[in-house]
Design a protein around this motif. Structure first.
Motif, PDB file in Angstrom:
ATOM      1  N   LEU A   1      -5.335   5.476 -13.138  1.00 37.64           N
ATOM      2  CA  LEU A   1      -3.952   5.086 -12.842  1.00 37.64           C
ATOM      3  C   LEU A   1      -2.941   6.228 -12.976  1.00 37.64           C
ATOM      4  O   LEU A   1      -2.103   6.401 -12.081  1.00 37.64           O
ATOM      5  CB  LEU A   1      -3.536   3.902 -13.722  1.00 37.64           C
TER       6      LEU A   1
ATOM      7  N   ALA B   1      -0.732   7.551  -9.863  1.00 41.11           N
ATOM      8  CA  ALA B   1       0.731   7.563  -9.925  1.00 41.11           C
ATOM      9  C   ALA B   1       1.267   8.961  -9.622  1.00 41.11           C
ATOM     10  O   ALA B   1       2.270   9.112  -8.910  1.00 41.11           O
ATOM     11  CB  ALA B   1       1.211   7.092 -11.295  1.00 41.11           C
ATOM     12  N   CYS B   2       0.598   9.982 -10.126  1.00 37.13           N
ATOM     13  CA  CYS B   2       1.012  11.359  -9.853  1.00 37.13           C
ATOM     14  C   CYS B   2       0.913  11.659  -8.361  1.00 37.13           C
ATOM     15  O   CYS B   2       1.839  12.240  -7.776  1.00 37.13           O
ATOM     16  CB  CYS B   2       0.159  12.330 -10.659  1.00 37.13           C
TER      17      CYS B   2
ATOM     18  N   ILE C   1       3.682   9.976  -6.342  1.00 39.74           N
ATOM     19  CA  ILE C   1       5.002  10.598  -6.498  1.00 39.74           C
ATOM     20  C   ILE C   1       5.061  11.948  -5.799  1.00 39.74           C
ATOM     21  O   ILE C   1       5.974  12.210  -5.031  1.00 39.74           O
ATOM     22  CB  ILE C   1       5.358  10.723  -7.990  1.00 39.74           C
TER      23      ILE C   1
ATOM     24  N   LEU D   1       9.504   5.331  -7.921  1.00 42.15           N
ATOM     25  CA  LEU D   1       8.493   5.199  -8.979  1.00 42.15           C
ATOM     26  C   LEU D   1       8.753   6.208 -10.091  1.00 42.15           C
ATOM     27  O   LEU D   1       8.632   5.891 -11.281  1.00 42.15           O
ATOM     28  CB  LEU D   1       7.087   5.382  -8.412  1.00 42.15           C
ATOM     29  N   TRP D   2       9.158   7.402  -9.718  1.00 41.24           N
ATOM     30  CA  TRP D   2       9.460   8.436 -10.698  1.00 41.24           C
ATOM     31  C   TRP D   2      10.655   8.032 -11.555  1.00 41.24           C
ATOM     32  O   TRP D   2      10.632   8.154 -12.778  1.00 41.24           O
ATOM     33  CB  TRP D   2       9.710   9.761  -9.995  1.00 41.24           C
TER      34      TRP D   2
ATOM     35  N   LEU E   1       9.600   5.303 -13.984  1.00 41.93           N
ATOM     36  CA  LEU E   1       8.833   5.831 -15.123  1.00 41.93           C
ATOM     37  C   LEU E   1       9.737   6.537 -16.124  1.00 41.93           C
ATOM     38  O   LEU E   1       9.553   6.414 -17.345  1.00 41.93           O
ATOM     39  CB  LEU E   1       7.743   6.778 -14.635  1.00 41.93           C
TER      40      LEU E   1
END
Length: 135
Positions: free
Chosen positions: A21, A25-26, A29, A89-90, A93
């Motif tokens: 995950l 996610a990285c 982004i 998303l960034w 987070l």
């Protein structure tokens, strides 16, 4: 938290998905394979360190992974024009981690409860234990 995410279960596919995950996610982004590979190497290096040396640390010790994640996104953003908006998303987070940091800071300012145990009370000195045979 690890058992909630599928850790400790016999389902290896679920465990692999949970471990993937942060890398996913990285990639979502930054959308750059090289930056994602740099983060993945850091991520697996930290996990390998934890497993090889049986590191007993708590969840707070894994903040270095978030710092590596921030560094990866920062390196990616440095190659873009300055006016481009950050991915949602960034931003999400960052907000989640900021709330977690403020919660931790709030706990630092709460007074500790008065000790109820007589051995911990300031008015009474703790009893000194003398090893058997030396008294």
């Amino acid at each position: 938290m690890f058992p909630i995410l599928g850790g400790g279960s016999g389902n290896l596919l679920l465990q692999a998905a949970v471990l993937a995950l942060p890398i996913l996610a990285c990639f979502i982004i930054v959308r750059d394979a090289l930056r994602t590979a740099e983060f993945a190497l850091t991520y697996f290096g930290v996990l390998l360190f934890v497993q090889l040396w049986q590191f007993p640390g708590g969840l707070r010790h894994y903040g270095i992974l978030f710092v590596a994640f921030v560094g990866t996104v920062w390196m990616w953003r440095s190659t873009l024009p300055p006016r481009r908006a950050a991915p949602s998303l960034w931003v999400a987070l960052l907000v989640i981690n900021a709330v977690g940091g403020l919660t931790t800071l709030a706990w630092e300012f709460r007074p500790l409860a008065k000790p109820q145990c007589r051995d911990l009370d300031r008015d009474h000195a703790p009893r000194r234990q003398v090893p058997h045979g030396l008294a």
